[in-house]
Design a protein around this motif. Sequence first.
Motif, PDB file in Angstrom:
ATOM      1  N   SER A   1       6.333   0.821 -12.095  1.00 40.85           N
ATOM      2  CA  SER A   1       6.092   0.750 -10.649  1.00 40.85           C
ATOM      3  C   SER A   1       5.393   2.019 -10.179  1.00 40.85           C
ATOM      4  N   PHE A   2       5.825   3.152 -10.716  1.00 39.85           N
ATOM      5  CA  PHE A   2       5.185   4.426 -10.389  1.00 39.85           C
ATOM      6  C   PHE A   2       3.734   4.445 -10.868  1.00 39.85           C
ATOM      7  N   ARG A   3       3.496   3.923 -12.060  1.00 42.77           N
ATOM      8  CA  ARG A   3       2.119   3.843 -12.571  1.00 42.77           C
ATOM      9  C   ARG A   3       1.251   2.962 -11.670  1.00 42.77           C
ATOM     10  N   ALA A   4       1.821   1.869 -11.186  1.00 42.97           N
ATOM     11  CA  ALA A   4       1.070   0.982 -10.290  1.00 42.97           C
ATOM     12  C   ALA A   4       0.745   1.687  -8.977  1.00 42.97           C
ATOM     13  N   VAL A   5       1.695   2.437  -8.446  1.00 44.17           N
ATOM     14  CA  VAL A   5       1.459   3.176  -7.200  1.00 44.17           C
ATOM     15  C   VAL A   5       0.382   4.236  -7.410  1.00 44.17           C
ATOM     16  N   ILE A   6       0.434   4.930  -8.544  1.00 44.61           N
ATOM     17  CA  ILE A   6      -0.589   5.940  -8.850  1.00 44.61           C
ATOM     18  C   ILE A   6      -1.969   5.287  -8.972  1.00 44.61           C
ATOM     19  N   SER A   7      -2.033   4.125  -9.603  1.00 44.76           N
ATOM     20  CA  SER A   7      -3.310   3.420  -9.741  1.00 44.76           C
ATOM     21  C   SER A   7      -3.840   2.977  -8.379  1.00 44.76           C
ATOM     22  N   LEU A   8      -2.953   2.478  -7.536  1.00 42.13           N
ATOM     23  CA  LEU A   8      -3.365   2.080  -6.192  1.00 42.13           C
ATOM     24  C   LEU A   8      -3.831   3.288  -5.390  1.00 42.13           C
ATOM     25  N   ALA A   9      -3.140   4.409  -5.532  1.00 38.59           N
ATOM     26  CA  ALA A   9      -3.545   5.635  -4.838  1.00 38.59           C
ATOM     27  C   ALA A   9      -4.919   6.098  -5.314  1.00 38.59           C
TER      28      ALA A   9
ATOM     29  N   PHE B   1       0.048  -6.555  -8.678  1.00 38.12           N
ATOM     30  CA  PHE B   1       0.812  -5.395  -9.125  1.00 38.12           C
ATOM     31  C   PHE B   1       2.196  -5.799  -9.631  1.00 38.12           C
TER      32      PHE B   1
ATOM     33  N   VAL C   1      -0.354  -7.147  -3.909  1.00 40.17           N
ATOM     34  CA  VAL C   1       1.073  -7.013  -4.217  1.00 40.17           C
ATOM     35  C   VAL C   1       1.459  -7.948  -5.357  1.00 40.17           C
TER      36      VAL C   1
ATOM     37  N   TRP D   1      -6.880  10.393 -12.454  1.00 39.27           N
ATOM     38  CA  TRP D   1      -6.028   9.235 -12.743  1.00 39.27           C
ATOM     39  C   TRP D   1      -5.774   9.105 -14.240  1.00 39.27           C
TER      40      TRP D   1
END
Length: 178
Positions: A70-78, A28, A25, A119
């Motif tokens: 933030s969306f890019r970070a969530v996509i990377s984590l996914a 990110f 966290v 990705w």
Amino acid sequence: MADVVARVLAANWAAALRATVILVVGIFALWIFAVTAGRAVTLKALLAQAQAGPAVRGRTIIVPLLVLHSFRAVISLAALIAWIGGLILIGASIPNPQDNPSLVLLAGFGVLFLVGLCWTVVNWFLALAPIFIVRDARGALAAISESFALYHSRTSAYLNVASWYGLFRFLALLFALM
């Protein structure tokens, strides 16, 4: 040595999980704020120099950039979770992975390639969206939509730039790994 590491992790799994979550966290959040500030400053300067549009100031671009990154970070984590999940499924589906390590390695690289390709495509569209946020004062979703619209209106040029950029990034990664 692997047995000792496994025993230490088994004995302290809760603390290790808590530390991992805090670390992820934190990384990110730091990445989101750093890339938002960097993109805002860089794109403002580039667009002003190119005279590509009016210079948008203040909070008008910071909030959409924060949302987008933030969306890019969530996509990377996914993507990372998908890759790890794929590796777990590979390990569970092969009866004796010790007997055929080349199959495990090939399947692992296949999952890495597929997840990485998906990705990369999504990230490319998201990486272009800040231009529309800074240049046109768009919201995050509208900027993503503009990125897709650019692809649809100039598919050949878009794919040409994306391919060369991807090739140079791949070569740089290959060089770094060697």
